[in-house]
Each structure stands twice: as structure tokens, then as C-alpha cells.
Design a protein around this motif. Structure first.
Motif, short mmCIF file in Angstrom:
data_model
loop_
_atom_site.label_atom_id
_atom_site.label_comp_id
_atom_site.label_asym_id
_atom_site.label_seq_id
_atom_site.Cartn_x
_atom_site.Cartn_y
_atom_site.Cartn_z
N UNK A 1 0.55 -0.88 0.46
CA UNK A 1 0.25 0.02 0.53
C UNK A 1 0.87 0.94 0.47
N UNK A 2 1.62 1.47 0.86
CA UNK A 2 2.82 2.27 0.85
C UNK A 2 3.74 2.62 -0.47
N UNK A 3 3.89 1.37 -0.99
CA UNK A 3 4.75 1.71 -2.39
C UNK A 3 3.76 1.93 -3.92
N UNK A 4 2.47 1.54 -3.42
CA UNK A 4 1.43 1.88 -4.28
C UNK A 4 2.10 1.78 -5.96
N UNK A 5 2.87 1.02 -6.10
CA UNK A 5 3.49 0.47 -7.33
C UNK A 5 2.74 -0.09 -9.38
N UNK A 6 2.66 1.11 -9.56
CA UNK A 6 1.89 1.03 -11.33
C UNK A 6 3.16 0.76 -11.88
N UNK A 7 2.23 -0.08 -13.19
CA UNK A 7 3.31 -0.94 -14.39
C UNK A 7 2.89 1.35 -15.11
N UNK A 8 4.16 1.27 -15.85
CA UNK A 8 4.80 2.37 -16.41
C UNK A 8 5.05 3.51 -16.14
N UNK A 9 5.31 3.37 -14.52
CA UNK A 9 5.95 4.45 -13.31
C UNK A 9 7.41 4.12 -13.23
N UNK A 10 8.28 4.92 -13.26
CA UNK A 10 9.96 5.25 -13.60
C UNK A 10 10.44 5.11 -11.75
N UNK A 11 10.96 4.04 -11.51
CA UNK A 11 11.17 3.84 -9.90
C UNK A 11 13.07 3.11 -9.93
N UNK A 12 13.45 3.73 -8.81
CA UNK A 12 14.47 2.75 -7.66
C UNK A 12 13.74 2.07 -6.94
N UNK A 13 14.09 0.92 -7.48
CA UNK A 13 14.07 -0.60 -6.11
C UNK A 13 15.81 -0.12 -5.25
#
Length: 138
Positions: A51-63
């Protein structure tokens, strides 16, 4: 360790019950932006993190992730578990990173001056009339 890329897939969430209670996990796939892009699947464990990260397809992220291995029936398996996922502003994508020069391109004299009297390691080849400058057969 950290890896930056675009989320290209969100796999179905998994859930279950363990000795500690209910759990939930979901796997995501990111792809890097290198000349030869790499893909990495990582897991986010815990409903509160999902819930906190709320990762969605298409987002640019640093993991930010940890790698661990475990053994099962004589075989070893890697586990890549994310402990932090941050959104990256698409406007800053590639900022501060110099674009690589194409293979075989002449270096920019302003960026790498040669000492006086220095010559390139290989002089440029001159194409004969009617021939291509490269030696490729196609």
C-alpha cells in the motif's frame, strides 16, 4: 543495492497464512534504460509495504533491494526482496549522465583534448572510389 527502471509488469498478488499470521506479497518486473536493457523481478512482502509503495505499471522507480538465496530439495533459488521503492521524476531521467558516444565515433575535441603532437591510435581509412568506407560485407 539499488536499481532504477520502468515497471513493465505487475504479477498477481499472493497471500497465505503462516505461523506468524496472514501475509501478502506481490512480484513486479522492471526494465533498465541501458544500451542493452536488463529486466529484474523483485518481490514486495507485506500488505503495508504494498500500500505504501503503490507500484503501478509504467512508473519510473528506484528499487532498493536485498538478494538472498535459499535451498529447497537440493536446489538453490535466489530471492530479490525490495525494502524501498521510490518514484523517479521522468523529467530527471538521464540527467547528469552523459550519453555514450556511438561505437567508432571520433572523440569530441572539446571534451578530450589531445596533447600537442599526439595522433589518433589508428588513422582514418580512406575509401577508394566506388567503395564504402567500412569493411562490412553488407
Amino acid at each position: 543495492m539499488d536499481l532504477q527502471g520502468k515497471v513493465i509488469a505487475a504479477l498477481p498478488a499472493r497471500s497465505g497464512t503462516s505461523a506468524r499470521g496472514e501475509w501478502k506479497a506481490q512480484d513486479f518486473v522492471i526494465e533498465t534504460h541501458e544500451n542493452y536493457p536488463h529486466k529484474m523481478v523483485f518481490s514486495v512482502f507485506g500488505e503495508e509495504r504494498l500500500q505504501r509503495f503503490n507500484i503501478q505499471v509504467g512508473q519510473e522507480v528506484t528499487v532498493s533491494f536485498d538478494i538472498d538465496a535459499h535451498e529447497y530439495n537440493g536446489r538453490w533459488f535466489n530471492s530479490i526482496r525490495a525494502y524501498d521503492v521510490r518514484l523517479v521524476d521522468p523529467a530527471t531521467l538521464g540527467a547528469g549522465v552523459a550519453a555514450p558516444e556511438p561505437f567508432g565515433a571520433a572523440p569530441n575535441a572539446a571534451s578530450s583534448p589531445a596533447p600537442d603532437g599526439a595522433q589518433a591510435p589508428f588513422p582514418p581509412q580512406q575509401a577508394a572510389e566506388g567503395e564504402s568506407a567500412d569493411d562490412l560485407p553488407f
